[in-house]
Each structure stands twice: as structure tokens, then as C-alpha cells.
Design an enzyme around this catalytic site. Structure first.
Site, PDB file in Angstrom:
ATOM      1  N   ILE A 239       0.858  -1.181   0.000  1.00 48.42           N
ATOM      2  CA  ILE A 239       0.000   0.000   0.000  1.00 48.42           C
ATOM      3  C   ILE A 239       0.894   1.231   0.000  1.00 48.42           C
ATOM      4  O   ILE A 239       1.805   1.351   0.826  1.00 48.42           O
ATOM      5  CB  ILE A 239      -0.922   0.030   1.240  1.00 48.42           C
ATOM      6  CG1 ILE A 239      -1.716  -1.268   1.367  1.00 48.42           C
ATOM      7  CG2 ILE A 239      -1.832   1.258   1.198  1.00 48.42           C
ATOM      8  CD1 ILE A 239      -2.617  -1.592   0.210  1.00 48.42           C
ATOM      9  N   GLU A 240       0.634   2.129  -0.931  1.00 50.42           N
ATOM     10  CA  GLU A 240       1.347   3.398  -1.020  1.00 50.42           C
ATOM     11  C   GLU A 240       0.342   4.516  -0.788  1.00 50.42           C
ATOM     12  O   GLU A 240      -0.722   4.543  -1.411  1.00 50.42           O
ATOM     13  CB  GLU A 240       1.971   3.540  -2.414  1.00 50.42           C
ATOM     14  CG  GLU A 240       2.672   4.846  -2.659  1.00 50.42           C
ATOM     15  CD  GLU A 240       3.234   4.961  -4.076  1.00 50.42           C
ATOM     16  OE1 GLU A 240       3.799   6.020  -4.386  1.00 50.42           O
ATOM     17  OE2 GLU A 240       3.102   4.000  -4.872  1.00 50.42           O
ATOM     18  N   LEU A 241       0.657   5.416   0.126  1.00 52.59           N
ATOM     19  CA  LEU A 241      -0.171   6.613   0.367  1.00 52.59           C
ATOM     20  C   LEU A 241       0.663   7.804  -0.052  1.00 52.59           C
ATOM     21  O   LEU A 241       1.845   7.916   0.307  1.00 52.59           O
ATOM     22  CB  LEU A 241      -0.568   6.725   1.833  1.00 52.59           C
ATOM     23  CG  LEU A 241      -1.410   5.574   2.386  1.00 52.59           C
ATOM     24  CD1 LEU A 241      -1.731   5.823   3.846  1.00 52.59           C
ATOM     25  CD2 LEU A 241      -2.673   5.373   1.580  1.00 52.59           C
TER      26      LEU A 241
END
Length: 127
Positions: free
Chosen positions: A120-122
Site C-alpha cells: 500500500i502506497e499513500l
């Protein structure tokens, strides 16, 4: 042909309830269940359908394994604020904040894994 936007995507997971709780708790996604019991996550005008990995549904990706997704979400809050929020909840940040190139320009990102190991990349776009 002109594609206007992505409507939804499917993420195979090993435990639907555990994944729904994770995305709801840490990413503030709304969880919906339809009349057939299928579970989806909602944010903005987007939807992620959670399917059991290896599900014997008539139409799915040829490789349907939990932990094979790499997802990037653009957030409104500063990345450092999001990073602190996640870490206070016990989420280990595996990289970042770092500079990355997004679909429409430079952004600052942090990375972590969901319960199945999906990356997951924010990110925030840099003005």
C-alpha cells in the site's frame, strides 16, 4: 476509445473480514456488503471488491492470489501526519516518506503492507 476513469478493481484476500477491518480502520474506507454477501470497500467515487483468494467464480484473473496487489492512494492530509497515525496504530512503514512519480506529477509517498502483504502506497502530490 477514451477511457474516462477506473470504476472498480478486485483484490483477492485470504480473510475478507480481516481485510475489511484493516482498510476501514487504517484507511477510513467504507465497507459495504451486498445481498449476496460480497464485500466491497468505498472511498470517493471508487470501489475495491474483496474476493476470497482462489475463489471459484466463473470470471476472474488467471492468477488469483492474496498478496499480489500494489495499490497507491492519494490522500489529502500531509504524509507525515498519516505516517504518525499509522505508526500509532502499530503499522510498520517499510519505506518513506520518499519522492515518487505519480500519474500527474511528483508526489511524496509512504509504503506499508496490508494483512495479506499487498503493498500500500499513500501519497500527496507536490504543488
Amino acid at each position: 476509445m477514451n477511457i474516462s476513469h477506473l470504476d472498480h478493481l478486485v483484490v483477492p484476500v485470504s480473510d475478507i473480514e480481516k481485510s475489511a477491518e484493516f482498510y476501514s480502520k487504517y484507511l477510513n474506507m467504507r465497507v459495504e456488503r451486498n445481498e449476496s454477501g460480497r464485500v466491497s470497500l468505498h472511498f470517493g467515487n471508487q470501489k475495491i471488491n474483496l474476493h476470497p483468494a482462489g475463489w471459484d467464480f466463473w470470471l476472474k484473473a488467471k492468477t488469483h492470489l492474496a498478496g499480489t496487489a500494489d495499490l497507491c492512494f492519494v490522500v489529502e492530509e500531509p504524509i507525515t501526519e498519516i505516517e504518525q497515525h499509522l505508526q500509532s496504530g502499530g503499522i510498520e512503514i517499510c519505506e518513506g516518506p520518499v519522492s515518487r512519480e505519480g500519474a500527474v506529477g511528483e508526489m511524496t509517498s509512504i509504503y506499508f503492507w496490508d494483512p495479506d502483504g499487498n503493498l500500500i502506497e499513500l501519497s500527496n502530490y507536490i504543488d
